[in-house]
Design a protein around this motif. Sequence first.
Motif, PDB file in Angstrom:
ATOM      1  N   LEU A  13      69.552  39.233  60.206  1.00 24.30           N
ATOM      2  CA  LEU A  13      69.228  40.254  61.204  1.00 24.30           C
ATOM      3  C   LEU A  13      68.220  41.263  60.667  1.00 24.30           C
ATOM      4  O   LEU A  13      67.278  41.654  61.367  1.00 24.30           O
ATOM      5  CB  LEU A  13      70.502  40.952  61.682  1.00 24.30           C
ATOM      6  CG  LEU A  13      71.502  40.053  62.426  1.00 24.30           C
ATOM      7  CD1 LEU A  13      72.761  40.822  62.769  1.00 24.30           C
ATOM      8  CD2 LEU A  13      70.873  39.448  63.665  1.00 24.30           C
ATOM      9  N   ASN A  16      64.723  39.856  60.531  1.00 27.15           N
ATOM     10  CA  ASN A  16      64.159  39.697  61.866  1.00 27.15           C
ATOM     11  C   ASN A  16      64.041  41.034  62.603  1.00 27.15           C
ATOM     12  O   ASN A  16      63.804  41.060  63.800  1.00 27.15           O
ATOM     13  CB  ASN A  16      64.996  38.716  62.686  1.00 27.15           C
ATOM     14  CG  ASN A  16      64.699  37.288  62.306  1.00 27.15           C
ATOM     15  OD1 ASN A  16      63.619  36.782  62.580  1.00 27.15           O
ATOM     16  ND2 ASN A  16      65.642  36.634  61.651  1.00 27.15           N
ATOM     17  N   ILE A  18      66.241  43.258  63.540  1.00 17.69           N
ATOM     18  CA  ILE A  18      67.208  43.452  64.606  1.00 17.69           C
ATOM     19  C   ILE A  18      68.247  44.454  64.105  1.00 17.69           C
ATOM     20  O   ILE A  18      68.872  44.240  63.067  1.00 17.69           O
ATOM     21  CB  ILE A  18      67.897  42.124  64.997  1.00 17.69           C
ATOM     22  CG1 ILE A  18      66.844  41.139  65.525  1.00 17.69           C
ATOM     23  CG2 ILE A  18      68.992  42.354  66.007  1.00 17.69           C
ATOM     24  CD1 ILE A  18      67.364  39.753  65.788  1.00 17.69           C
ATOM     25  N   SER A  19      68.404  45.554  64.848  1.00 19.52           N
ATOM     26  CA  SER A  19      69.353  46.582  64.413  1.00 19.52           C
ATOM     27  C   SER A  19      70.785  46.152  64.752  1.00 19.52           C
ATOM     28  O   SER A  19      71.022  45.452  65.733  1.00 19.52           O
ATOM     29  CB  SER A  19      69.027  47.922  65.069  1.00 19.52           C
ATOM     30  OG  SER A  19      69.083  47.795  66.467  1.00 19.52           O
ATOM     31  N   ILE A  50      72.391  39.075  71.076  1.00 21.83           N
ATOM     32  CA  ILE A  50      71.240  38.659  70.280  1.00 21.83           C
ATOM     33  C   ILE A  50      71.007  37.182  70.579  1.00 21.83           C
ATOM     34  O   ILE A  50      71.881  36.352  70.330  1.00 21.83           O
ATOM     35  CB  ILE A  50      71.486  38.878  68.773  1.00 21.83           C
ATOM     36  CG1 ILE A  50      71.728  40.360  68.491  1.00 21.83           C
ATOM     37  CG2 ILE A  50      70.335  38.330  67.956  1.00 21.83           C
ATOM     38  CD1 ILE A  50      72.223  40.657  67.094  1.00 21.83           C
ATOM     39  N   LYS A 123      64.411  38.324  68.591  1.00 17.95           N
ATOM     40  CA  LYS A 123      64.506  39.706  69.041  1.00 17.95           C
ATOM     41  C   LYS A 123      64.157  39.758  70.513  1.00 17.95           C
ATOM     42  O   LYS A 123      63.218  39.117  70.965  1.00 17.95           O
ATOM     43  CB  LYS A 123      63.577  40.609  68.232  1.00 17.95           C
ATOM     44  CG  LYS A 123      63.820  42.069  68.493  1.00 17.95           C
ATOM     45  CD  LYS A 123      63.132  42.931  67.483  1.00 17.95           C
ATOM     46  CE  LYS A 123      63.526  44.372  67.701  1.00 17.95           C
ATOM     47  NZ  LYS A 123      62.964  45.254  66.718  1.00 17.95           N
ATOM     48  N   ASP A 124      64.897  40.544  71.263  1.00 20.13           N
ATOM     49  CA  ASP A 124      64.693  40.691  72.694  1.00 20.13           C
ATOM     50  C   ASP A 124      63.337  41.342  72.949  1.00 20.13           C
ATOM     51  O   ASP A 124      63.058  42.431  72.458  1.00 20.13           O
ATOM     52  CB  ASP A 124      65.825  41.545  73.281  1.00 20.13           C
ATOM     53  CG  ASP A 124      65.808  41.580  74.787  1.00 20.13           C
ATOM     54  OD1 ASP A 124      65.010  40.840  75.390  1.00 20.13           O
ATOM     55  OD2 ASP A 124      66.591  42.349  75.369  1.00 20.13           O
ATOM     56  N   LYS A 127      63.193  45.031  74.318  1.00 16.66           N
ATOM     57  CA  LYS A 127      63.403  46.082  73.337  1.00 16.66           C
ATOM     58  C   LYS A 127      62.120  46.373  72.576  1.00 16.66           C
ATOM     59  O   LYS A 127      61.811  47.511  72.285  1.00 16.66           O
ATOM     60  CB  LYS A 127      64.517  45.689  72.360  1.00 16.66           C
ATOM     61  CG  LYS A 127      65.876  45.646  72.994  1.00 16.66           C
ATOM     62  CD  LYS A 127      66.924  45.232  71.994  1.00 16.66           C
ATOM     63  CE  LYS A 127      68.285  45.100  72.655  1.00 16.66           C
ATOM     64  NZ  LYS A 127      69.294  44.591  71.748  1.00 16.66           N
TER      65      LYS A 127
END
Length: 164
Positions: A13, A16, A18-19, A50, A123-124, A127
């Motif tokens: 994560l 990448n 991603i929080s 995710i 990742k979206d 966002k």
Amino acid sequence: MKQALNNSVQRLLKNNSISFDKEELDFQIQSHPSYPSLHAITGVLDYFNIENIAADVPVNNSTLIQLPDCFLAQINTDKGKDLVVVQRSKLAYFVYDANHKKEKYSEEKFLEIFTGIIVAVEKDEEKIVIERKSNFIKPIIFSLLIGLMGIVLYQNTIHLYTLT
């Protein structure tokens, strides 16, 4: 072994961008009914919304090129099969095990130990767009406020000089 899966998912994560909440991630992975398994990983990633995929891909050069730059992969080691984080950098593959040990492999050497089992995340995009907009708007608003303060100060200094 308990922290091994958690460490690998956390690194995936982070790499990448991603929080995530570390404690909640650890709790969700360890309390998953199928822990420790790939299903536990994908289930927890789904829980956090995710996007992810677990797949058995062909082990060849053309498949490696299509994989993301960072993913979880199952490899053959001296001790058996192990789940590691793989970070691709041009033609080199950096493999991070659960104990944060890093090894560099060429594409050919990586293909020799790679079993074809992967977990990849994405990742979206919404966002990302929101983050870019907010980072772009802040400097504009700050500049406008500084300009407005300059105008107000300039107007007030002219009035002060005319009074004397």
